[in-house]
Motif scaffolding. Structure first.
Motif, PDB file in Angstrom:
ATOM      1  N   ILE A 169       0.771  -1.363   0.065  1.00 16.40           N
ATOM      2  CA  ILE A 169       0.127  -0.130  -0.143  1.00 16.40           C
ATOM      3  C   ILE A 169       0.897   1.109  -0.029  1.00 16.40           C
TER       4      ILE A 169
ATOM      5  N   LEU B 217      -2.110   5.550  -2.256  1.00 12.72           N
ATOM      6  CA  LEU B 217      -3.437   5.610  -2.597  1.00 12.72           C
ATOM      7  C   LEU B 217      -3.762   6.783  -1.913  1.00 12.72           C
TER       8      LEU B 217
ATOM      9  N   ASP C 256      -7.935  -5.272  -7.377  1.00 14.11           N
ATOM     10  CA  ASP C 256      -7.166  -6.226  -6.986  1.00 14.11           C
ATOM     11  C   ASP C 256      -7.437  -7.392  -7.631  1.00 14.11           C
TER      12      ASP C 256
ATOM     13  N   MET D  96      -6.958  -1.334   1.534  1.00 18.82           N
ATOM     14  CA  MET D  96      -7.198  -0.351   0.704  1.00 18.82           C
ATOM     15  C   MET D  96      -8.358   0.539   0.577  1.00 18.82           C
TER      16      MET D  96
ATOM     17  N   VAL E 193     -13.214  -0.096  -4.151  1.00 18.25           N
ATOM     18  CA  VAL E 193     -12.276  -1.024  -4.487  1.00 18.25           C
ATOM     19  C   VAL E 193     -12.865  -2.384  -4.718  1.00 18.25           C
TER      20      VAL E 193
END
Length: 264
Positions: free
Chosen positions: A31, A36, A44, A56, A66
């Motif tokens: 991450i 982000l 993903d 995330m 996400v």
């Protein structure tokens, strides 16, 4: 897709492995490497038990999204049972045929997945397709020949690890991943190494869960006598009690971006 099928039993084992301190630290580094922001959309590829997606999701917030896809229905069911937020979603999906429109995501992540897909270049081209111009990606992979695992019987260790390499299609993917990304159209933004080092054998270390998975896979191959495989696994606890346990493995992290659209 690979030599391991993530049934309910294997999905639960993977979930436990992903909660170890080593894999949790790897998630944090993954991450950090992609930086982000709130409101971004993230895909993903091969989300596994969903822990990376959840982390995330906290960063992109309710203005972002996400999406996690995985080829295992059992893993997706596990993710959906634990889903903590409305802007997080999961679906059964093939990494070589992603069911998302082109230019849909700001970020695409793929950790420890690409090496399991025979047509790995198709995975890269699909990641490129679904990214927005200027979007970023990160691929994480292991070179299984670079694992250092101490044993008093190095010949047996070498044989076990050689058979284990058959569990994935590309056991040495990091060696060619940079050029593959460039060939897929990406601009390579750099690479890094995340080390995993275990000096003791306990439930919170990555290598213990890995060893159990290796034992089960190698046993099904019937190349190594069951008694030898049992001795291979039992040795680790004895070495740990004697203060002689050693395991080291690197995760290779590749960052890339889809070039921004040209303004005429």
């Amino acid at each position: 897709m690979s030599g391991i099928e993530y049934t309910k039993e294997n999905a639960k084992r993977l979930e436990k492995l992903y909660l170890t301190r080593d894999v949790a630290a790897q998630r944090s580094e993954t991450i950090r490497q992609r930086n982000l922001s709130s409101g971004e959309s993230v895909l993903d590829i091969g989300c596994g038990p969903g822990y990376l997606c959840e982390s995330m999701g906290e960063l992109v917030g309710h203005h972002g999204a996400v999406v996690g896809i995985d080829i295992s229905a059992d893993l997706i069911a596990l993710c959906n049972r634990r889903k903590p937020s409305a802007w997080l979603s999961y679906a059964i999906g093939d990494a070589t045929k992603i069911d998302q429109a082109g230019g849909s995501f700001d970020v695409v992540v793929c950790t420890q997945v690409a090496e399991y897909v025979p047509d790995v270049d198709r995975v890269l081209s699909e990641a490129f397709r679904v990214l927005k111009p200027g979007g970023r990606t990160i691929f994480v992979a292991t070179d299984w020949d670079a694992v250092v695992w101490y044993s008093e019987n190095p010949e047996r260790m070498a044989l076990v690890m050689k058979v284990w390499e058959e569990h994935c299609a590309h056991p040495h993917l990091p060696r060619s991943l940079a050029s593959r990304l460039v060939n897929a159209g990406f601009r390579l933004d750099g690479a890094a190494v995340f080390p995993i080092l275990n000096l003791q054998w306990d439930d919170d270390c990555y290598s213990k869960g890995l060893a159990q998975t290796i034992r089960d896979f190698v046993a099904r191959k019937k190349v190594i006598p069951a008694d030898d495989l049992k001795k291979w696994l039992c040795e680790f606890e004895r070495l740990s009690e004697a203060g002689r346990y050693f395991f080291s493995s690197n995760r290779y992290i590749f960052k890339a971006a889809k070039p921004a659209a040209r303004v005429c």
